[in-house]
Design a protein around this motif. Structure first.
Motif, PDB file in Angstrom:
ATOM      1  N   GLY A 122       0.816  -1.217   0.000  1.00  0.00           N
ATOM      2  CA  GLY A 122       0.000   0.000   0.000  1.00  0.00           C
ATOM      3  C   GLY A 122       0.842   1.255   0.000  1.00  0.00           C
ATOM      4  N   ARG A 123       1.913   1.281   0.797  1.00  0.00           N
ATOM      5  CA  ARG A 123       2.814   2.445   0.831  1.00  0.00           C
ATOM      6  C   ARG A 123       3.450   2.671  -0.537  1.00  0.00           C
ATOM      7  NH1 ARG A 123       4.879   0.581   5.650  1.00  0.00           N
ATOM      8  NH2 ARG A 123       6.810  -0.046   4.655  1.00  0.00           N
ATOM      9  N   ILE A 124       3.884   1.587  -1.180  1.00  0.00           N
ATOM     10  CA  ILE A 124       4.515   1.702  -2.497  1.00  0.00           C
ATOM     11  C   ILE A 124       3.485   2.156  -3.529  1.00  0.00           C
ATOM     12  CG2 ILE A 124       5.667   0.445  -4.357  1.00  0.00           C
ATOM     13  CD1 ILE A 124       6.921  -1.313  -2.090  1.00  0.00           C
ATOM     14  N   ARG A 125       2.286   1.597  -3.474  1.00  0.00           N
ATOM     15  CA  ARG A 125       1.236   1.981  -4.423  1.00  0.00           C
ATOM     16  C   ARG A 125       0.878   3.460  -4.284  1.00  0.00           C
ATOM     17  NH1 ARG A 125      -1.094  -3.279  -2.953  1.00  0.00           N
ATOM     18  NH2 ARG A 125      -0.722  -4.650  -4.722  1.00  0.00           N
ATOM     19  N   ARG A 126       0.924   3.976  -3.077  1.00  0.00           N
ATOM     20  CA  ARG A 126       0.625   5.393  -2.855  1.00  0.00           C
ATOM     21  C   ARG A 126       1.802   6.283  -3.249  1.00  0.00           C
ATOM     22  NH1 ARG A 126      -1.549   2.919   1.622  1.00  0.00           N
ATOM     23  NH2 ARG A 126       0.187   3.548   2.961  1.00  0.00           N
ATOM     24  N   GLY A 127       2.918   5.681  -3.654  1.00  0.00           N
ATOM     25  CA  GLY A 127       4.064   6.447  -4.105  1.00  0.00           C
ATOM     26  C   GLY A 127       5.008   6.846  -3.007  1.00  0.00           C
ATOM     27  N   TYR A 128       4.801   6.294  -1.805  1.00  0.00           N
ATOM     28  CA  TYR A 128       5.610   6.693  -0.660  1.00  0.00           C
ATOM     29  C   TYR A 128       7.101   6.572  -0.926  1.00  0.00           C
ATOM     30  CZ  TYR A 128       7.768   6.687   3.895  1.00  0.00           C
ATOM     31  OH  TYR A 128       8.583   6.948   4.939  1.00  0.00           O
ATOM     32  N   SER A 129       7.529   5.466  -1.485  1.00  0.00           N
ATOM     33  CA  SER A 129       8.968   5.286  -1.636  1.00  0.00           C
ATOM     34  C   SER A 129       9.517   5.789  -2.960  1.00  0.00           C
ATOM     35  CB  SER A 129       9.372   3.833  -1.409  1.00  0.00           C
ATOM     36  OG  SER A 129       8.462   2.961  -1.999  1.00  0.00           O
ATOM     37  N   TRP A 130       8.917   5.437  -4.076  1.00  0.00           N
ATOM     38  CA  TRP A 130       9.534   5.775  -5.352  1.00  0.00           C
ATOM     39  C   TRP A 130       9.361   7.234  -5.741  1.00  0.00           C
ATOM     40  CZ3 TRP A 130      13.377   3.113  -6.130  1.00  0.00           C
ATOM     41  CH2 TRP A 130      13.383   1.724  -5.944  1.00  0.00           C
ATOM     42  N   ASN A 131       8.232   7.848  -5.417  1.00  0.00           N
ATOM     43  CA  ASN A 131       8.108   9.280  -5.695  1.00  0.00           C
ATOM     44  C   ASN A 131       9.165  10.059  -4.926  1.00  0.00           C
ATOM     45  OD1 ASN A 131       6.039   9.312  -7.554  1.00  0.00           O
ATOM     46  ND2 ASN A 131       4.443   9.544  -6.028  1.00  0.00           N
ATOM     47  N   ILE A 132       9.392   9.686  -3.691  1.00  0.00           N
ATOM     48  CA  ILE A 132      10.402  10.345  -2.865  1.00  0.00           C
ATOM     49  C   ILE A 132      11.796  10.068  -3.428  1.00  0.00           C
ATOM     50  CG2 ILE A 132      11.486  10.364  -0.584  1.00  0.00           C
ATOM     51  CD1 ILE A 132       8.623   9.787   0.539  1.00  0.00           C
ATOM     52  N   GLY A 133      12.085   8.814  -3.750  1.00  0.00           N
ATOM     53  CA  GLY A 133      13.400   8.452  -4.265  1.00  0.00           C
ATOM     54  C   GLY A 133      13.740   9.159  -5.567  1.00  0.00           C
ATOM     55  N   LEU A 134      12.784   9.241  -6.485  1.00  0.00           N
ATOM     56  CA  LEU A 134      13.053   9.926  -7.746  1.00  0.00           C
ATOM     57  C   LEU A 134      13.200  11.438  -7.552  1.00  0.00           C
ATOM     58  CD1 LEU A 134      11.011   8.116 -10.546  1.00  0.00           C
ATOM     59  CD2 LEU A 134      13.440   7.940  -9.995  1.00  0.00           C
ATOM     60  N   LYS A 135      12.542  11.989  -6.533  1.00  0.00           N
ATOM     61  CA  LYS A 135      12.731  13.407  -6.221  1.00  0.00           C
ATOM     62  C   LYS A 135      14.152  13.639  -5.713  1.00  0.00           C
ATOM     63  CE  LYS A 135      10.864  17.307  -3.590  1.00  0.00           C
ATOM     64  NZ  LYS A 135      12.070  18.027  -3.816  1.00  0.00           N
ATOM     65  N   TRP A 136      14.663  12.755  -4.848  1.00  0.00           N
ATOM     66  CA  TRP A 136      16.042  12.874  -4.370  1.00  0.00           C
ATOM     67  C   TRP A 136      17.000  12.868  -5.567  1.00  0.00           C
ATOM     68  CZ3 TRP A 136      15.617   8.219  -0.571  1.00  0.00           C
ATOM     69  CH2 TRP A 136      14.878   8.566   0.560  1.00  0.00           C
ATOM     70  N   TYR A 137      16.764  11.933  -6.464  1.00  0.00           N
ATOM     71  CA  TYR A 137      17.611  11.775  -7.657  1.00  0.00           C
ATOM     72  C   TYR A 137      17.566  13.042  -8.519  1.00  0.00           C
ATOM     73  CZ  TYR A 137      18.449  10.206 -12.475  1.00  0.00           C
ATOM     74  OH  TYR A 137      18.864  10.108 -13.769  1.00  0.00           O
ATOM     75  N   ALA A 138      16.356  13.535  -8.813  1.00  0.00           N
ATOM     76  CA  ALA A 138      16.214  14.726  -9.652  1.00  0.00           C
ATOM     77  C   ALA A 138      16.828  15.946  -8.983  1.00  0.00           C
ATOM     78  CB  ALA A 138      14.729  14.975  -9.961  1.00  0.00           C
ATOM     79  N   ASP A 139      16.623  16.097  -7.674  1.00  0.00           N
ATOM     80  CA  ASP A 139      17.203  17.227  -6.951  1.00  0.00           C
ATOM     81  C   ASP A 139      18.728  17.173  -7.008  1.00  0.00           C
ATOM     82  OD1 ASP A 139      14.653  18.110  -6.338  1.00  0.00           O
ATOM     83  OD2 ASP A 139      14.741  17.470  -4.243  1.00  0.00           O
ATOM     84  N   PHE A 140      19.297  15.983  -6.885  1.00  0.00           N
ATOM     85  CA  PHE A 140      20.754  15.818  -6.952  1.00  0.00           C
ATOM     86  C   PHE A 140      21.274  16.227  -8.329  1.00  0.00           C
ATOM     87  CE2 PHE A 140      24.550  13.319  -7.899  1.00  0.00           C
ATOM     88  CZ  PHE A 140      25.355  13.650  -6.828  1.00  0.00           C
ATOM     89  N   LEU A 141      20.577  15.820  -9.366  1.00  0.00           N
ATOM     90  CA  LEU A 141      20.981  16.174 -10.728  1.00  0.00           C
ATOM     91  C   LEU A 141      20.897  17.683 -10.985  1.00  0.00           C
ATOM     92  CD1 LEU A 141      19.711  13.393 -13.120  1.00  0.00           C
ATOM     93  CD2 LEU A 141      21.924  14.505 -13.202  1.00  0.00           C
ATOM     94  N   CYS A 142      19.991  18.365 -10.316  1.00  0.00           N
ATOM     95  CA  CYS A 142      19.837  19.815 -10.498  1.00  0.00           C
ATOM     96  C   CYS A 142      20.988  20.595  -9.867  1.00  0.00           C
ATOM     97  CB  CYS A 142      18.527  20.295  -9.895  1.00  0.00           C
ATOM     98  SG  CYS A 142      17.085  19.853 -10.878  1.00  0.00           S
ATOM     99  N   ARG A 143      21.683  19.998  -8.903  1.00  0.00           N
ATOM    100  CA  ARG A 143      22.765  20.721  -8.210  1.00  0.00           C
ATOM    101  C   ARG A 143      24.009  20.791  -9.029  1.00  0.00           C
ATOM    102  NH1 ARG A 143      22.505  17.142  -3.423  1.00  0.00           N
ATOM    103  NH2 ARG A 143      20.306  17.135  -3.102  1.00  0.00           N
TER     104      ARG A 143
END
Length: 143
Positions: A122-143
Motif C-alpha cells: 500500500g505504501r509503495i502503491r501510494r508512491g511513498y517510496s519511489w516518488n520520494i526516491g526519484l525526487k532525491w535523484y532529480a534534486d541531486f541532478l539539479c545541483r
C-alpha cells in the motif's frame, strides 16, 4: 503515478542526456540516495549503497555487505532492471531513461506488489517510496 494492482509507475524528467541520467542513477546512487531509518537492511552497519558485481548492494562499515537486488538487465543508457532480494515473492524494479526535449524522462516501474504484505504494498502503491526516491535523484541532478 500509475499502474495496475500489481505494479506502480512513477516518472521524473531531468535536464540531462540519457547517458548522464543513467550514470548518475547507477554510479552515484550513494550520493543521491537519502539515508533514513527505513533506508537500510542494517542501519547500524550501513556505510553506503551501490550497484556492483551484478547486484544492488548495501555496503557496511566493517567491509561486509548485503545484496538487496540482483541485476537482471543492464543496458546503458536506456534501461536497468533488478530483482528484489529482500522480500519473499517476485518483485522487479525497471528503470528506463527516455530522451525527451530538454533532457531525459526517467520512468520507474515496480512490479510484483501483490507478493508483499498489504501495508508495505500500500505504501509503495501510494508512491511513498519511489516518488520520494526519484525526487532525491532529480534534486541531486539539479545541483
Amino acid at each position: 503515478m500509475s499502474g495496475g494492482t500489481d505494479s506502480v509507475t512513477v516518472s521524473v524528467t531531468v535536464a540531462a542526456d540519457p547517458g548522464t541520467a543513467f550514470r548518475v542513477f547507477t554510479d552515484e546512487i550513494d550520493a543521491w540516495y537519502v539515508r533514513g531509518p527505513y533506508s537500510w537492511v542494517n542501519a547500524e552497519r550501513a556505510a553506503g549503497i551501490r550497484f556492483e558485481d551484478g547486484y544492488l548492494r548495501e555496503v557496511w562499515k566493517d567491509g561486509g555487505h548485503v545484496d538487496t537486488g540482483r541485476i537482471l538487465t543492464w543496458e546503458p543508457p536506456r534501461r536497468l532492471v533488478w530483482a528484489d532480494l529482500l522480500n519473499d515473492g517476485a518483485m522487479e524494479i525497471e528503470v528506463e531513461f527516455r530522451g525527451v526535449a530538454g533532457g531525459t524522462e526517467v520512468v520507474l516501474v515496480h512490479r510484483g506488489l501483490d507478493t508483499l504484505p498489504p501495508d508495505v504494498a500500500g505504501r509503495i502503491r501510494r508512491g511513498y517510496s519511489w516518488n520520494i526516491g526519484l525526487k532525491w535523484y532529480a534534486d541531486f541532478l539539479c545541483r
